[in-house]
Write an enzyme that holds these catalytic residues in place. Structure first.
Site, PDB file in Angstrom:
ATOM      1  N   PHE A 134       0.905  -1.232  -0.043  1.00  0.00           N
ATOM      2  CA  PHE A 134      -0.053  -0.076  -0.211  1.00  0.00           C
ATOM      3  C   PHE A 134       0.819   1.114  -0.031  1.00  0.00           C
ATOM      4  CE2 PHE A 134      -2.333   3.600   1.792  1.00  0.00           C
ATOM      5  CZ  PHE A 134      -3.616   3.559   0.976  1.00  0.00           C
ATOM      6  N   ASP A 219       9.422   2.701   1.568  1.00  0.00           N
ATOM      7  CA  ASP A 219       8.102   3.811   2.136  1.00  0.00           C
ATOM      8  C   ASP A 219       7.818   3.408   3.547  1.00  0.00           C
ATOM      9  OD1 ASP A 219       5.772   4.863   2.786  1.00  0.00           O
ATOM     10  OD2 ASP A 219       4.446   4.003   1.051  1.00  0.00           O
ATOM     11  N   LYS A 248       2.492  10.362   8.181  1.00  0.00           N
ATOM     12  CA  LYS A 248       1.699   9.788   9.247  1.00  0.00           C
ATOM     13  C   LYS A 248       1.947  10.460  10.454  1.00  0.00           C
ATOM     14  CE  LYS A 248      -0.863   6.085   7.458  1.00  0.00           C
ATOM     15  NZ  LYS A 248      -0.539   5.111   6.385  1.00  0.00           N
TER      16      LYS A 248
HETATM   17  C1  PLP Z   1      -0.622   5.505   5.001  1.00  0.00           C
HETATM   18  C2  PLP Z   1       0.242   5.139   3.941  1.00  0.00           C
HETATM   19  C3  PLP Z   1       0.410   5.688   2.525  1.00  0.00           C
HETATM   20  C4  PLP Z   1      -0.304   6.916   2.124  1.00  0.00           C
HETATM   21  O1  PLP Z   1      -0.340   8.016   2.979  1.00  0.00           O
HETATM   22  P1  PLP Z   1      -1.703   9.170   3.020  1.00  0.00           P
HETATM   23  O2  PLP Z   1      -1.177  10.257   3.984  1.00  0.00           O
HETATM   24  O3  PLP Z   1      -2.925   8.115   3.343  1.00  0.00           O
HETATM   25  O4  PLP Z   1      -1.801   9.509   1.556  1.00  0.00           O
HETATM   26  C5  PLP Z   1       1.362   5.525   1.884  1.00  0.00           C
HETATM   27  N1  PLP Z   1       2.446   4.295   2.257  1.00  0.00           N
HETATM   28  C6  PLP Z   1       2.140   3.628   3.430  1.00  0.00           C
HETATM   29  C7  PLP Z   1       2.987   2.651   3.717  1.00  0.00           C
HETATM   30  C8  PLP Z   1       1.242   4.061   4.136  1.00  0.00           C
HETATM   31  O5  PLP Z   1       1.091   3.166   5.335  1.00  0.00           O
END
Ligand code: PLP
Length: 391
Positions: A134, A219, A248
């Protein structure tokens, strides 16, 4: 009391896009690891805004920093310098092992920046991502996100993204080549169900990228800022990516994202290549600076490791039939069930614990890193009872 709640729901249903499947409570206040709903009911929050509220809700240091900064300067364009942005860059960059930072406003934006930088720096087009990944919901980030339910209605997405089996070196080997701009992976998968890869897998990813002249993107949007018992999850394996994404928990609950890179990659970004109007504004930078200081002062990284072990051990000790696996690092814990976990989430909420279900059958625990042992004990008790009662 329920009419306050019902009134909120009515207006939401009339005016707001109905893209979220919401739980039937409205939250009005938070402090530490606890939130209260509009009916005054109290909950231990193991969702924490999905790994955002690492310091707990409304940490006084963040409240104070935001209040003070808001009275002084809220926003100016990146056409100008601010001391807050320079200060945050100076404090954050060295902790990550990267050399430069670009500020944006969310995780998906950080990923967009990373994908653009990878194409710019390599002159190549293709990406390799992992199954169950994700990375966000905008078109680029969605292109490297695996879940077909999220992707299919919006195709065509970015061309030439190949998905490999996560934590499988052979699968990666077959896909990384001279057209690969970058391999993007979460050093621990979050939305995909708290999947923890081997260190060896991440090392192989590094080697395969080096051999092919491709870049490695980690990420760390969800795994950053102490969540996994280290400042950043990449420290568990010692593998250094070329590009890293954060968001986050970065600004103590305020919306902020960042893309970081090593110097040789960052240097390929030219003036005018990328920008964000709100990125790195003084208000969120002040919040992020306060947040970094709290993580440091309250030893939240160590605390995450300790409390994470305590939580994981407590869950393991339950020896529940319905549980097929318990995995995670620090306070990022997933409990995989052999049934869907929606009903258990409802049960827990009705008994004062907020939990999230990801990947249909994985209960995800990402509470504030400030959560106490007593609160964890209560969470475990509710989960144990819930699993017994919900069939
Ligand atoms: C939550 C998340 C995203 C997306 O972040 P948003 O602030 O919702 O756009 C991208 N990568 C990872 C690993 C995430 O957990």
């Amino acid at each position: 009391m329920t009419d306050i709640y019902q009134n909120i729901v009515d207006r939401d249903q009339k005016y707001v896009f109905q893209n979220y499947t919401r739980q039937p409570i409205a939250i009005s206040r938070g402090a530490g690891a606890v939130v209260w709903d509009t009916g005054g009911r109290e909950y231990i929050d193991c969702v924490a805004g999905i790994a955002v509220n690492n310091l707990g809700h409304c940490h006084p240091a963040v409240v104070e920093a935001v209040s003070r900064q808001a009275a002084e300067l809220i926003h100016v364009s990146n056409l100008y310098y601010t001391s807050q942005q320079a200060e945050l860059a100076e404090q954050l960059v060295p902790r990550t092992g990267m050399d430069r930072i670009f500020f944006c406003n969310s995780g998906t934006e950080a990923v967009e920046g990373a994908l653009k930088l990878a194409r710019r720096a390599t002159g190549r087009t293709d990406f390799v991502a992992a199954e169950h990944s994700f990375h966000g919901r905008t078109m680029g980030a969605l292109s490297v996100t695996h879940k077909s339910q999220y992707r299919e209605p919006f195709q065509p997405l970015l061309q030439k993204v190949e998905f490999v089996v996560y934590n499988n070196v052979e699968s990666l080997k077959g896909s990384v080549n001279r057209d690969t701009a970058a391999v993007i992976i979460e050093p621990i998968q979050g939305e995909g169900g708290v999947r923890v890869p081997s260190d060896e897998y991440l090392r192989s990813a590094r080697d395969l990228c080096d051999d092919a002249g491709a870049l490695l993107i980690f990420d760390e949007v969800q795994t950053g800022f102490g969540r996994t018992g280290k400042w950043f999850a990449r420290e568990h394996s010692g593998v250094e990516p070329d590009i890293m994404t954060l968001a986050k928990a970065l600004a103590g609950g305020l919306p902020m994202g960042a893309m970081l890179a090593k110097e040789d990659t960052a240097a390929r970004m030219q003036k005018g290549d990328h920008a964000a109007t709100f990125g790195g504004g003084p208000l969120v930078c002040a919040a992020a600076l306060a947040s970094l200081k709290v993580i440091e002062d309250e030893n939240l990284v160590e605390r995450s490791a300790l409390m994470g072990d305590y939580l994981m051990q407590g869950l393991k000790n339950l020896e529940l039939d319905r549980v097929t696996e318990i995995r995670g690092k620090g306070l990022m814990v997933g409990v995989e069930l052999n049934v869907k976990c929606g009903p258990l989430v409802d049960y827990a909420r009705e008994h004062g614990v907020l939990l999230n279900c990801t990947s249909d059958s994985v209960l995800r625990f990402v509470p504030p890193l400030t959560i106490t042992k007593e609160q964890i004990d209560r969470v475990i008790e509710v989960v144990a009872q819930g699993i017994k009662e919900v069939e």
